[in-house]
Design a protein around this motif. Structure first.
Motif, PDB file in Angstrom:
ATOM      1  N   THR A  48       0.832  -1.091   0.155  1.00  0.00           N
ATOM      2  CA  THR A  48       0.045  -0.045  -0.028  1.00  0.00           C
ATOM      3  C   THR A  48       0.711   1.208   0.162  1.00  0.00           C
ATOM      4  O   THR A  48       1.819   1.218   0.745  1.00  0.00           O
ATOM      5  CB  THR A  48      -0.799   0.002   1.353  1.00  0.00           C
ATOM      6  OG1 THR A  48      -1.565  -1.226   1.223  1.00  0.00           O
ATOM      7  CG2 THR A  48      -1.792   1.405   1.187  1.00  0.00           C
ATOM      8  N   LYS A  50       0.944   5.476   0.801  1.00  0.00           N
ATOM      9  CA  LYS A  50       0.441   6.350   1.345  1.00  0.00           C
ATOM     10  C   LYS A  50       1.215   7.430   1.457  1.00  0.00           C
ATOM     11  O   LYS A  50       2.272   7.549   1.119  1.00  0.00           O
ATOM     12  CB  LYS A  50      -0.043   5.935   2.819  1.00  0.00           C
ATOM     13  CG  LYS A  50      -0.901   4.707   2.867  1.00  0.00           C
ATOM     14  CD  LYS A  50      -0.931   4.389   4.538  1.00  0.00           C
ATOM     15  CE  LYS A  50      -2.027   2.981   4.659  1.00  0.00           C
ATOM     16  NZ  LYS A  50      -2.094   2.808   5.974  1.00  0.00           N
ATOM     17  N   ASN A  78      -6.395  10.576  -7.100  1.00  0.00           N
ATOM     18  CA  ASN A  78      -5.776   9.728  -8.390  1.00  0.00           C
ATOM     19  C   ASN A  78      -6.045  10.631  -9.701  1.00  0.00           C
ATOM     20  O   ASN A  78      -7.325  10.777  -9.896  1.00  0.00           O
ATOM     21  CB  ASN A  78      -6.240   8.545  -8.507  1.00  0.00           C
ATOM     22  CG  ASN A  78      -5.510   7.554  -9.472  1.00  0.00           C
ATOM     23  OD1 ASN A  78      -5.156   8.271 -10.504  1.00  0.00           O
ATOM     24  ND2 ASN A  78      -5.275   6.206  -9.366  1.00  0.00           N
ATOM     25  N   VAL A  86      -8.727   9.840  -2.270  1.00  0.00           N
ATOM     26  CA  VAL A  86      -8.574   8.789  -1.555  1.00  0.00           C
ATOM     27  C   VAL A  86      -8.293   8.917  -0.311  1.00  0.00           C
ATOM     28  O   VAL A  86      -7.394   9.731   0.297  1.00  0.00           O
ATOM     29  CB  VAL A  86      -7.362   8.045  -2.402  1.00  0.00           C
ATOM     30  CG1 VAL A  86      -6.863   6.798  -1.515  1.00  0.00           C
ATOM     31  CG2 VAL A  86      -7.563   7.482  -3.776  1.00  0.00           C
ATOM     32  N   TYR A  92      -3.058   3.724  -1.489  1.00  0.00           N
ATOM     33  CA  TYR A  92      -3.374   3.240  -2.608  1.00  0.00           C
ATOM     34  C   TYR A  92      -2.925   1.754  -2.731  1.00  0.00           C
ATOM     35  O   TYR A  92      -1.598   1.559  -2.414  1.00  0.00           O
ATOM     36  CB  TYR A  92      -2.719   3.866  -3.822  1.00  0.00           C
ATOM     37  CG  TYR A  92      -3.125   5.319  -3.838  1.00  0.00           C
ATOM     38  CD1 TYR A  92      -4.148   5.459  -4.963  1.00  0.00           C
ATOM     39  CD2 TYR A  92      -2.936   6.431  -3.010  1.00  0.00           C
ATOM     40  CE1 TYR A  92      -4.753   7.031  -5.073  1.00  0.00           C
ATOM     41  CE2 TYR A  92      -3.156   7.441  -3.195  1.00  0.00           C
ATOM     42  CZ  TYR A  92      -3.984   8.082  -4.398  1.00  0.00           C
ATOM     43  OH  TYR A  92      -4.739   9.251  -4.438  1.00  0.00           O
ATOM     44  N   LEU A  94      -2.188  -0.427  -5.775  1.00  0.00           N
ATOM     45  CA  LEU A  94      -2.225  -0.448  -7.190  1.00  0.00           C
ATOM     46  C   LEU A  94      -2.121  -1.606  -7.808  1.00  0.00           C
ATOM     47  O   LEU A  94      -2.371  -1.673  -8.904  1.00  0.00           O
ATOM     48  CB  LEU A  94      -1.108   0.685  -7.686  1.00  0.00           C
ATOM     49  CG  LEU A  94      -1.179   2.148  -7.147  1.00  0.00           C
ATOM     50  CD1 LEU A  94       0.127   2.697  -7.577  1.00  0.00           C
ATOM     51  CD2 LEU A  94      -2.399   2.695  -7.528  1.00  0.00           C
ATOM     52  N   ALA A 100       0.331   5.410 -11.696  1.00  0.00           N
ATOM     53  CA  ALA A 100      -0.553   6.416 -11.131  1.00  0.00           C
ATOM     54  C   ALA A 100      -0.093   7.630 -11.231  1.00  0.00           C
ATOM     55  O   ALA A 100       1.132   7.904 -11.059  1.00  0.00           O
ATOM     56  CB  ALA A 100      -1.314   5.913  -9.816  1.00  0.00           C
ATOM     57  N   ILE A 102      -0.747  11.072  -8.811  1.00  0.00           N
ATOM     58  CA  ILE A 102      -1.460  11.426  -7.726  1.00  0.00           C
ATOM     59  C   ILE A 102      -1.277  12.986  -7.268  1.00  0.00           C
ATOM     60  O   ILE A 102      -0.309  13.438  -7.341  1.00  0.00           O
ATOM     61  CB  ILE A 102      -0.929  10.584  -6.398  1.00  0.00           C
ATOM     62  CG1 ILE A 102      -1.412   9.146  -6.924  1.00  0.00           C
ATOM     63  CG2 ILE A 102      -1.810  10.895  -5.132  1.00  0.00           C
ATOM     64  CD1 ILE A 102      -0.529   8.198  -6.017  1.00  0.00           C
TER      65      ILE A 102
END
Length: 136
Positions: A48, A50, A78, A86, A92, A94, A100, A102
């Motif tokens: 994840t 962050k 995103n 988010v 995220y 992914l 992505a 962001i």
């Protein structure tokens, strides 16, 4: 990544094929209204991504929160689906071979840091760029 006084005048790599859970060094946001983060994952990535942030420039985001070290995970967007943000605590996930871009509103933040949590496979690459109201 350099110290919290580093200016993001170009796309700057924070993580390059980072394959374990970690938190980056502080990234100064004092000259910017928003930060754009480009993220890419390797095949079979499970972890994840962050973003941590603080309005206190002396906060050390790579360490635990405390009454003298206040920070939190921050909300972001995103750019693929910008209408729905988010939650910072969610971050995220992914997946494999994903990409992505962001956007993080850092208008009142002094520092941010990027976090990779619960990493079990694969790798993250992340780059950041600061933008102010004049587009630079």
């Amino acid at each position: 990544m350099k110290s919290a006084n580093y200016r993001l005048t170009k796309l700057t790599t924070v993580f390059s094929a980072q394959a374990s859970s970690t938190v980056s060094a502080n990234i100064s946001t004092k000259h910017y209204d928003m930060i754009i983060i480009q993220v890419a994952t390797a095949a079979a990535t499970d972890g994840t991504f962050k973003i941590r942030g603080s309005v206190d420039s002396s906060a050390v985001l790579a360490t635990d929160q405390s009454t003298t070290n206040i920070w939190d995970h921050v909300h972001s967007y995103n750019l693929d689906t910008p209408a729905s943000g988010v939650n910072g605590n969610t971050g995220y996930s992914l997946g494999a071979s994903a990409y992505a871009q962001i956007k993080v509103n850092v208008n009142t933040m002094k520092v941010i840091a990027l976090e990779i949590a619960s990493m079990t496979a694969g790798a993250y690459t992340a780059k950041v760029y600061g933008v102010n109201q004049y587009g630079t």
